[in-house]
Design a protein around this motif. Structure first.
Motif, PDB file in Angstrom:
ATOM      1  N   LEU A 257       0.851  -1.181   0.000  1.00  0.00           N
ATOM      2  CA  LEU A 257       0.000   0.000   0.000  1.00  0.00           C
ATOM      3  C   LEU A 257       0.884   1.227   0.000  1.00  0.00           C
ATOM      4  O   LEU A 257       1.985   1.207   0.571  1.00  0.00           O
ATOM      5  N   GLY A 258       0.421   2.313  -0.606  1.00  0.00           N
ATOM      6  CA  GLY A 258       1.237   3.522  -0.589  1.00  0.00           C
ATOM      7  C   GLY A 258       0.518   4.731  -1.129  1.00  0.00           C
ATOM      8  O   GLY A 258      -0.330   4.630  -2.021  1.00  0.00           O
ATOM      9  N   ARG A 259       0.848   5.874  -0.532  1.00  0.00           N
ATOM     10  CA  ARG A 259       0.376   7.159  -1.030  1.00  0.00           C
ATOM     11  C   ARG A 259       1.439   8.191  -0.669  1.00  0.00           C
ATOM     12  O   ARG A 259       1.729   8.419   0.500  1.00  0.00           O
ATOM     13  N   GLY A 260       2.027   8.807  -1.708  1.00  0.00           N
ATOM     14  CA  GLY A 260       3.083   9.789  -1.454  1.00  0.00           C
ATOM     15  C   GLY A 260       4.291   9.133  -0.813  1.00  0.00           C
ATOM     16  O   GLY A 260       4.850   8.162  -1.334  1.00  0.00           O
ATOM     17  N   SER A 261       4.690   9.620   0.356  1.00  0.00           N
ATOM     18  CA  SER A 261       5.859   9.076   1.056  1.00  0.00           C
ATOM     19  C   SER A 261       5.469   8.051   2.115  1.00  0.00           C
ATOM     20  O   SER A 261       6.330   7.550   2.835  1.00  0.00           O
ATOM     21  N   HIS A 262       4.171   7.731   2.231  1.00  0.00           N
ATOM     22  CA  HIS A 262       3.705   6.778   3.236  1.00  0.00           C
ATOM     23  C   HIS A 262       3.456   5.431   2.575  1.00  0.00           C
ATOM     24  O   HIS A 262       2.710   5.338   1.595  1.00  0.00           O
ATOM     25  N   TRP A 263       4.056   4.386   3.147  1.00  0.00           N
ATOM     26  CA  TRP A 263       3.941   3.051   2.584  1.00  0.00           C
ATOM     27  C   TRP A 263       3.608   2.062   3.697  1.00  0.00           C
ATOM     28  O   TRP A 263       3.933   2.288   4.865  1.00  0.00           O
ATOM     29  N   ALA A 264       2.981   0.974   3.320  1.00  0.00           N
ATOM     30  CA  ALA A 264       2.617  -0.049   4.291  1.00  0.00           C
ATOM     31  C   ALA A 264       2.571  -1.399   3.591  1.00  0.00           C
ATOM     32  O   ALA A 264       2.425  -1.489   2.369  1.00  0.00           O
ATOM     33  N   LEU A 265       2.689  -2.450   4.406  1.00  0.00           N
ATOM     34  CA  LEU A 265       2.619  -3.828   3.926  1.00  0.00           C
ATOM     35  C   LEU A 265       1.458  -4.508   4.629  1.00  0.00           C
ATOM     36  O   LEU A 265       1.338  -4.436   5.854  1.00  0.00           O
ATOM     37  N   LEU A 266       0.591  -5.160   3.843  1.00  0.00           N
ATOM     38  CA  LEU A 266      -0.617  -5.786   4.389  1.00  0.00           C
ATOM     39  C   LEU A 266      -0.557  -7.287   4.163  1.00  0.00           C
ATOM     40  O   LEU A 266      -0.154  -7.754   3.091  1.00  0.00           O
ATOM     41  N   LEU A 267      -0.968  -8.045   5.182  1.00  0.00           N
ATOM     42  CA  LEU A 267      -1.086  -9.495   5.074  1.00  0.00           C
ATOM     43  C   LEU A 267      -2.542  -9.866   5.317  1.00  0.00           C
ATOM     44  O   LEU A 267      -3.157  -9.407   6.288  1.00  0.00           O
ATOM     45  N   ALA A 268      -3.121 -10.693   4.440  1.00  0.00           N
ATOM     46  CA  ALA A 268      -4.529 -11.076   4.560  1.00  0.00           C
ATOM     47  C   ALA A 268      -4.699 -12.512   4.106  1.00  0.00           C
ATOM     48  O   ALA A 268      -3.863 -13.077   3.387  1.00  0.00           O
ATOM     49  N   ASP A 269      -5.811 -13.121   4.538  1.00  0.00           N
ATOM     50  CA  ASP A 269      -6.158 -14.475   4.130  1.00  0.00           C
ATOM     51  C   ASP A 269      -6.721 -14.445   2.713  1.00  0.00           C
ATOM     52  O   ASP A 269      -7.659 -13.697   2.425  1.00  0.00           O
ATOM     53  N   ALA A 270      -6.177 -15.260   1.833  1.00  0.00           N
ATOM     54  CA  ALA A 270      -6.595 -15.227   0.425  1.00  0.00           C
ATOM     55  C   ALA A 270      -7.969 -15.841   0.220  1.00  0.00           C
ATOM     56  O   ALA A 270      -8.634 -15.546  -0.770  1.00  0.00           O
ATOM     57  N   HIS A 271      -8.437 -16.668   1.144  1.00  0.00           N
ATOM     58  CA  HIS A 271      -9.731 -17.324   0.988  1.00  0.00           C
ATOM     59  C   HIS A 271     -10.878 -16.433   1.460  1.00  0.00           C
ATOM     60  O   HIS A 271     -11.903 -16.303   0.777  1.00  0.00           O
ATOM     61  N   THR A 272     -10.712 -15.787   2.593  1.00  0.00           N
ATOM     62  CA  THR A 272     -11.791 -14.994   3.179  1.00  0.00           C
ATOM     63  C   THR A 272     -11.590 -13.498   3.056  1.00  0.00           C
ATOM     64  O   THR A 272     -12.541 -12.731   3.231  1.00  0.00           O
ATOM     65  N   GLY A 273     -10.356 -13.051   2.763  1.00  0.00           N
ATOM     66  CA  GLY A 273     -10.074 -11.624   2.696  1.00  0.00           C
ATOM     67  C   GLY A 273      -9.894 -10.978   4.052  1.00  0.00           C
ATOM     68  O   GLY A 273      -9.823  -9.745   4.149  1.00  0.00           O
ATOM     69  N   GLU A 274      -9.810 -11.759   5.111  1.00  0.00           N
ATOM     70  CA  GLU A 274      -9.638 -11.210   6.454  1.00  0.00           C
ATOM     71  C   GLU A 274      -8.228 -10.661   6.621  1.00  0.00           C
ATOM     72  O   GLU A 274      -7.237 -11.365   6.399  1.00  0.00           O
ATOM     73  N   SER A 275      -8.126  -9.401   7.026  1.00  0.00           N
ATOM     74  CA  SER A 275      -6.823  -8.773   7.233  1.00  0.00           C
ATOM     75  C   SER A 275      -6.192  -9.306   8.518  1.00  0.00           C
ATOM     76  O   SER A 275      -6.848  -9.365   9.569  1.00  0.00           O
TER      77      SER A 275
END
Length: 731
Positions: free
Chosen positions: A547-565
């Protein structure tokens, strides 16, 4: 009396593009009221050309655009008369007044006088460049208006009525009268009459339970449905934002439809009887109305299939329906979204057989292909028989041995190809499917004209690709039938990946969609606090997304089956690389205070360690090694860092920086570091075994199981090198 009046203010300050008012008066009534700041150098020639086309019998329909006033003047020839319609495409879309008929001779005389008068004024007071271009534009139309009028070449079509009843209640229906009127010879190539064939008369009505016509709007159904589709977009946005109520009141309706979005109740007017109606159901009915009308026009006249206004309406409605496809709870018995593990040794190359420690390699040039188009936008894949070059409108495969062309696919609207030889090509009317080296298509179907490619993913009997890097389209591999399509709304860029039985689509609007591969059903739609960047990366049953916008970035981990973060990590880095999972850990590289850093996280998102890279400025690329990771930069510098955080070795820059950082490749227990000079190094100790000049324009690097190297540069040159000899030291 018919007169065309042109404003005179522009004469005070003559410009290359004079702006002023223009009026079309019938007995003193201006049909173009509001057109006060139009580009006369464009509008006047367009009006004269349109009238001349009708007068000379070349067309039955013509159109003049007044963009500043959002008006479209439509001219329709009916025998010795011309019917004039003025459509306003602003909010609300509508006809400015009922159709008016004038004598063709009278309109032609008014157009000729206005054109000659404006040309004389420009010649006398305007710039010479403007007068020359205007004289060229008006020469032939004015000459045609001085000749006698000619009847149209084709007989008018017989009146026909198409009626569409709503299939469900509540729902919308329409009646279309005299659609598909022929436009004369050359209509398919002409630019006039784009909106004119769509302004057929008719009506649109709303049907409710117990009331077949709650309200009815008379007039061109296209304009009514265009405005209703805009209201449907606003309604779907109101539902998404959780607004309490919505009022559906298109132009021409006295009583509005009031919808309570919280309770799912609606009523006609303030005093009407309430009945159940959810906001998303009403929005879907509006979008289905637009799709049905667009299909009706295409059936009435094949020439309208590519009509710009019809296509825009159909796409808006298709995107709206796609956005309304909310999440569906996946079946409990369905397996987790996890790719099958490859068998040990599958796809891996065997190490070089040497009787000691490998000390030196020598590569010899095999062949070279020059002049490949769009190299900077292309991908270089590695197929079974050699490299596969994938550009937006071309895909071709070359022999590993001598560079012979094995197959080539080219199409005007794009080619999507995979490394195993499957390709999907699209032109304006057809979409084709190819497999392997065969010259003919395996299947072909009618196509709606959207671009495809160059990405192509093959999974579970489907071929998945992107249109304009935004819309996901899935075709059946065997038959070519389009199985499903997803057009994420308010999105300019999408990234596609597959994982198990899921298709994962990340968008720059901050949504990630999890779809069933089989039918395209949206199983979940994740909302992230920032836009997604890059394709999701599989990690067991879960996936990683940037994820990112401008100078702010993040890394997300989620379940591929349910979409639960599961977790989100903000690493305080810029110019992030794509995440790389290795075992139970994930690596990301980026810059902090202009210094490169490598960050290691565990499965719960906790920071285990971080190490300085000392590779120069980013961005960086990551590649896996057994229990380690290789980080490369655009300058050709690289380092190996073990999973424990130990820096095993580092190699310096190899010349001028490349366009972007490319990941390292390992083949036959040799790691190849991209740069102006591609270096082959020992993956354990980092000793440089060979250097091959690739050039500063290197944009892609591949290495096969035989340690053949393939370089692609930004000039479109594909070069192949083979391993000539190797030297080892025996202890």
């Amino acid at each position: 009396m018919t007169r065309i009046r042109i404003g005179q203010r522009w004469k005070r300050e003559p410009a290359a593009s004079p702006l002023d008012s223009i009026a079309l008066e019938l007995d003193g009534v201006d049909l173009l009221s509001g057109a006060v700041e139009e580009s006369l150098a464009e509008v006047v020639p367009s009006l004269v050309r349109s009238v001349a086309a009708l007068y000379g019998g070349r067309h039955r329909l013509a159109q003049v655009s007044l963009p500043e006033a959002h008006l479209e003047l439509v001219l329709r020839r009916v025998g010795p008369e011309v019917e004039l319609l003025v459509a306003n495409l602003a909010r609300p879309a509508r006809l400015m007044r009922p159709p008016v008929r004038v004598e063709l001779e009278e309109l032609a005389e008014a157009a000729r006088e206005a054109g000659e008068r404006f040309l004389a004024d420009v010649t006398r007071t305007g710039p010479k460049t403007l007068s020359a271009s205007l004289a060229q534009a008006l020469k032939e139309p004015l000459k045609g208006l001085r000749r006698p009028a000619r009847p149209p070449d084709e007989a008018p079509a017989r009146p026909a009525t198409r009626r569409h009843e709503p299939t469900e209640l509540p729902g919308f229906g329409f009646e279309l009268r005299d659609a598909g009127v022929p436009t004369g010879r050359g209509a398919a190539r002409a630019t006039a009459g784009l909106l004119a064939p769509l302004l057929a008369a008719g009506e649109v009505w709303l049907s409710l339970p117990g009331k077949s016509e709650a309200w009815k709007i008379s007039g061109p159904p296209f304009l009514t449905v265009l405005e209703l589709s805009r209201l449907a977009v606003e309604l779907s946005r109101a539902v998404e934002l959780g607004e309490p109520r919505f009022e559906l009141a298109p132009a021409g309706v006295k009583t509005a439809l009031l919808v309570d979005l919280k309770s799912g109740q609606a009523k006609v007017g303030r005093t009407g009887t309430a009945f159940p109606l959810a906001g998303n159901v009403l929005a879907a009915a509006l979008f289905h109305l637009g799709e049905s009308l667009a299909a009706a026009f295409a059936e009435a006249d094949r020439a309208l299939v590519s009509n710009t206004y019809r296509v825009e309406l159909a796409e808006r409605c298709r995107e709206g329906l796609s956005h309304l496809r909310g999440p569906v709870q996946p079946p409990e018995a369905q397996r987790a979204a996890r790719d099958k593990k490859p068998r040990p040794g599958q796809g891996a190359s065997r190490p070089l057989k040497v009787p000691g420690r490998l000390r030196r390699l020598r590569f010899a040039k095999l062949w070279e292909q020059r002049g490949l188009p769009d190299a900077e936008e292309s991908r270089l894949l590695l197929g079974r028989h050699g490299p596969v070059y994938c550009a937006p409108q071309l895909a071709s495969a070359f022999s590993r041995k001598d560079g012979t062309l094995l197959w080539k696919r080219a199409a005007a609207l794009g080619v999507a190809a995979s490394a195993d030889g499957h390709a999907v090509a699209a032109d304006i009317a057809r979409v084709y499917g190819f497999t392997g080296r065969g010259g003919g298509a395996r299947w072909l179907h009618d196509h709606d004209g959207i671009p495809l490619g160059p990405l192509l993913l093959r999974k579970d009997g489907l071929l998945l690709t992107l249109s304009e890097d935004r819309t996901v389209v899935a075709f059946a591999e065997a038959t070519g039938r389009e199985i499903w399509r997803l057009a994420p709304p308010r999105t300019q860029r999408s990234w596609l990946a597959t994982q198990g039985h899921r298709a994962l689509v990340g968008t720059d609007s901050g949504y990630l969609y999890g779809l069933d591969l089989e039918d395209g059903q949206v199983r979940y739609r994740m909302r992230a606090p920032m836009p997604f960047h890059g394709a999701p990366v599989a990690w067991g049953r879960r996936f990683l997304a940037m994820l990112g916008r401008g100078s702010h970035w993040a890394l997300l981990l989620a379940d591929a089956h349910t979409g639960e973060s599961i977790w989100t990590c903000e690493p305080d880095l810029s110019h992030l690389s794509a995440p790389l999972p290795v075992g139970s850990r994930v690596f990301i590289a980026g810059e902090r205070d202009r210094e490169g850093m490598l960050l290691c996280l565990d499965g719960k998102g906790r920071r285990l360690w971080e190490r300085p890279l000392n590779l120069g400025p980013g961005p960086y690329a990551l590649a896996p090694l057994p229990r380690a990771v290789v980080v490369t930069s655009a300058s050709g510098a690289a380092t190996r860092v073990a999973a424990s955080g130990t820096v095993d070795w580092r190699v310096g820059v190899s010349g001028e920086p490349l366009i972007s950082a490319l990941p390292a490749h390992t083949a036959r227990d040799v790691t190849l570091i991209p740069g102006e000079k591609v270096r082959a190094v020992d993956p354990r100790g980092g000793q440089v075994l060979a250097e091959v000049q690739a050039g500063v324009g290197l944009v892609a690097l591949q290495a096969d199981v035989r340690l053949n190297l393939y370089f692609l540069d930004d000039a479109g040159t594909l070069s192949a090198y083979r391993l000539g000899s190797h030297f080892a030291v025996v202890d």
